[in-house]
Design a protein around this motif. Structure first.
Motif, PDB file in Angstrom:
ATOM      1  N   GLY A   4      34.967  41.997  36.553  1.00 16.19           N
ATOM      2  CA  GLY A   4      34.193  41.899  37.784  1.00 16.19           C
ATOM      3  C   GLY A   4      33.385  40.620  37.902  1.00 16.19           C
ATOM      4  N   ARG A   5      33.145  39.941  36.776  1.00 14.04           N
ATOM      5  CA  ARG A   5      32.402  38.684  36.810  1.00 14.04           C
ATOM      6  C   ARG A   5      33.270  37.510  37.258  1.00 14.04           C
ATOM      7  NH1 ARG A   5      27.601  38.274  33.018  1.00 14.04           N
ATOM      8  NH2 ARG A   5      28.041  36.108  33.497  1.00 14.04           N
ATOM      9  N   MET A   6      34.567  37.693  37.349  1.00 10.49           N
ATOM     10  CA  MET A   6      35.475  36.625  37.760  1.00 10.49           C
ATOM     11  C   MET A   6      35.437  36.499  39.280  1.00 10.49           C
ATOM     12  SD  MET A   6      38.692  37.012  35.287  1.00 10.49           S
ATOM     13  CE  MET A   6      38.513  37.100  33.541  1.00 10.49           C
ATOM     14  N   ARG A   7      34.475  35.723  39.763  1.00  8.47           N
ATOM     15  CA  ARG A   7      34.258  35.632  41.203  1.00  8.47           C
ATOM     16  C   ARG A   7      34.577  34.257  41.779  1.00  8.47           C
ATOM     17  NH1 ARG A   7      29.471  36.446  38.620  1.00  8.47           N
ATOM     18  NH2 ARG A   7      27.990  34.741  38.606  1.00  8.47           N
ATOM     19  N   TYR A   8      35.050  33.343  40.938  1.00 14.47           N
ATOM     20  CA  TYR A   8      35.372  31.999  41.406  1.00 14.47           C
ATOM     21  C   TYR A   8      36.886  31.829  41.503  1.00 14.47           C
ATOM     22  CZ  TYR A   8      30.571  31.240  39.912  1.00 14.47           C
ATOM     23  OH  TYR A   8      29.216  31.339  39.737  1.00 14.47           O
ATOM     24  N   ARG A   9      37.355  31.335  42.623  1.00 17.91           N
ATOM     25  CA  ARG A   9      38.782  31.066  42.803  1.00 17.91           C
ATOM     26  C   ARG A   9      39.021  29.617  42.382  1.00 17.91           C
ATOM     27  NH1 ARG A   9      42.972  34.423  42.867  1.00 17.91           N
ATOM     28  NH2 ARG A   9      44.532  33.851  44.383  1.00 17.91           N
ATOM     29  N   TRP A  36      41.540  33.828  39.574  1.00 18.98           N
ATOM     30  CA  TRP A  36      40.117  34.171  39.579  1.00 18.98           C
ATOM     31  C   TRP A  36      39.545  33.847  38.211  1.00 18.98           C
ATOM     32  CZ3 TRP A  36      37.712  35.065  43.951  1.00 18.98           C
ATOM     33  CH2 TRP A  36      38.450  35.548  45.042  1.00 18.98           C
ATOM     34  N   ALA A  37      38.303  33.358  38.186  1.00 15.93           N
ATOM     35  CA  ALA A  37      37.694  32.948  36.924  1.00 15.93           C
ATOM     36  C   ALA A  37      36.187  33.166  36.948  1.00 15.93           C
ATOM     37  CB  ALA A  37      37.980  31.472  36.679  1.00 15.93           C
ATOM     38  N   ASP A  38      35.603  33.112  35.748  1.00 13.72           N
ATOM     39  CA  ASP A  38      34.155  33.061  35.599  1.00 13.72           C
ATOM     40  C   ASP A  38      33.837  31.720  34.955  1.00 13.72           C
ATOM     41  OD1 ASP A  38      31.475  33.721  35.562  1.00 13.72           O
ATOM     42  OD2 ASP A  38      31.611  34.753  33.630  1.00 13.72           O
ATOM     43  N   ILE A  61      35.215  28.560  30.796  1.00 12.37           N
ATOM     44  CA  ILE A  61      35.865  29.155  31.962  1.00 12.37           C
ATOM     45  C   ILE A  61      36.758  30.273  31.446  1.00 12.37           C
ATOM     46  CG2 ILE A  61      37.398  28.747  33.920  1.00 12.37           C
ATOM     47  CD1 ILE A  61      36.435  25.816  33.869  1.00 12.37           C
ATOM     48  N   TYR A  62      36.509  31.474  31.941  1.00 13.33           N
ATOM     49  CA  TYR A  62      37.259  32.653  31.507  1.00 13.33           C
ATOM     50  C   TYR A  62      38.253  33.038  32.594  1.00 13.33           C
ATOM     51  CZ  TYR A  62      33.314  33.149  28.283  1.00 13.33           C
ATOM     52  OH  TYR A  62      32.352  32.932  27.334  1.00 13.33           O
ATOM     53  N   ILE A  63      39.521  33.245  32.196  1.00 13.49           N
ATOM     54  CA  ILE A  63      40.539  33.745  33.121  1.00 13.49           C
ATOM     55  C   ILE A  63      41.356  34.807  32.392  1.00 13.49           C
ATOM     56  CG2 ILE A  63      40.686  31.561  34.389  1.00 13.49           C
ATOM     57  CD1 ILE A  63      43.378  31.038  32.978  1.00 13.49           C
ATOM     58  N   ARG A  64      42.164  35.534  33.147  1.00 14.63           N
ATOM     59  CA  ARG A  64      43.100  36.464  32.510  1.00 14.63           C
ATOM     60  C   ARG A  64      44.131  35.651  31.745  1.00 14.63           C
ATOM     61  NH1 ARG A  64      42.326  39.110  37.510  1.00 14.63           N
ATOM     62  NH2 ARG A  64      41.290  41.109  37.208  1.00 14.63           N
ATOM     63  N   PHE A  65      44.664  36.236  30.670  1.00 13.67           N
ATOM     64  CA  PHE A  65      45.599  35.499  29.822  1.00 13.67           C
ATOM     65  C   PHE A  65      46.789  34.997  30.628  1.00 13.67           C
ATOM     66  CE2 PHE A  65      49.076  34.790  26.943  1.00 13.67           C
ATOM     67  CZ  PHE A  65      48.461  34.084  25.926  1.00 13.67           C
TER      68      PHE A  65
END
Length: 104
Positions: A4-9, A36-38, A61-65
């Motif tokens: 839910g913290r991944m709010r940046y495109r 989407w990323a944090d 920067i966190y993203i899905r794998f």
């Protein structure tokens, strides 16, 4: 990391070569993934370079794998540009942590 913290495109871009209509090769940044990323700032410093004050901010920067992300790529978020320094993947947790330096 909470998804839910991944709010940046963000756009993950690679430097690719293309040919124009006249057959000349041009190199430009092209978007290869939009995800989407944090973005979390980790450290920052200010210094003088060429008689100009310069700021440098390191971010996580966190993203899905996602496989195929390399340190030769860059990340774009709006007007902000990040140079990728390292990519730390954890396939088991499904997350990718990217250490990136913001280019001013």
């Amino acid at each position: 990391m909470q998804v839910g913290r991944m709010r940046y495109r963000i756009e993950i871009q690679d430097y690719k070569s293309t040919q124009d209509a006249d057959g000349f090769e041009t190199r430009e940044w092209m978007t290869v993934h939009t995800v989407w990323a944090d973005i979390a700032p980790v450290s920052g410093k200010e210094y003088m370079a060429s008689n100009r004050e310069t700021a440098e901010i390191t971010n996580k920067i966190y993203i899905r794998f996602r496989s195929g992300i390399k340190s030769t790529m860059r990340i774009k978020h709006g007007d902000r540009i990040f140079e990728i320094e390292s990519v730390l993947g954890d396939k088991r947790s499904g997350m990718l942590t990217i250490m990136a330096r913001e280019v001013a």
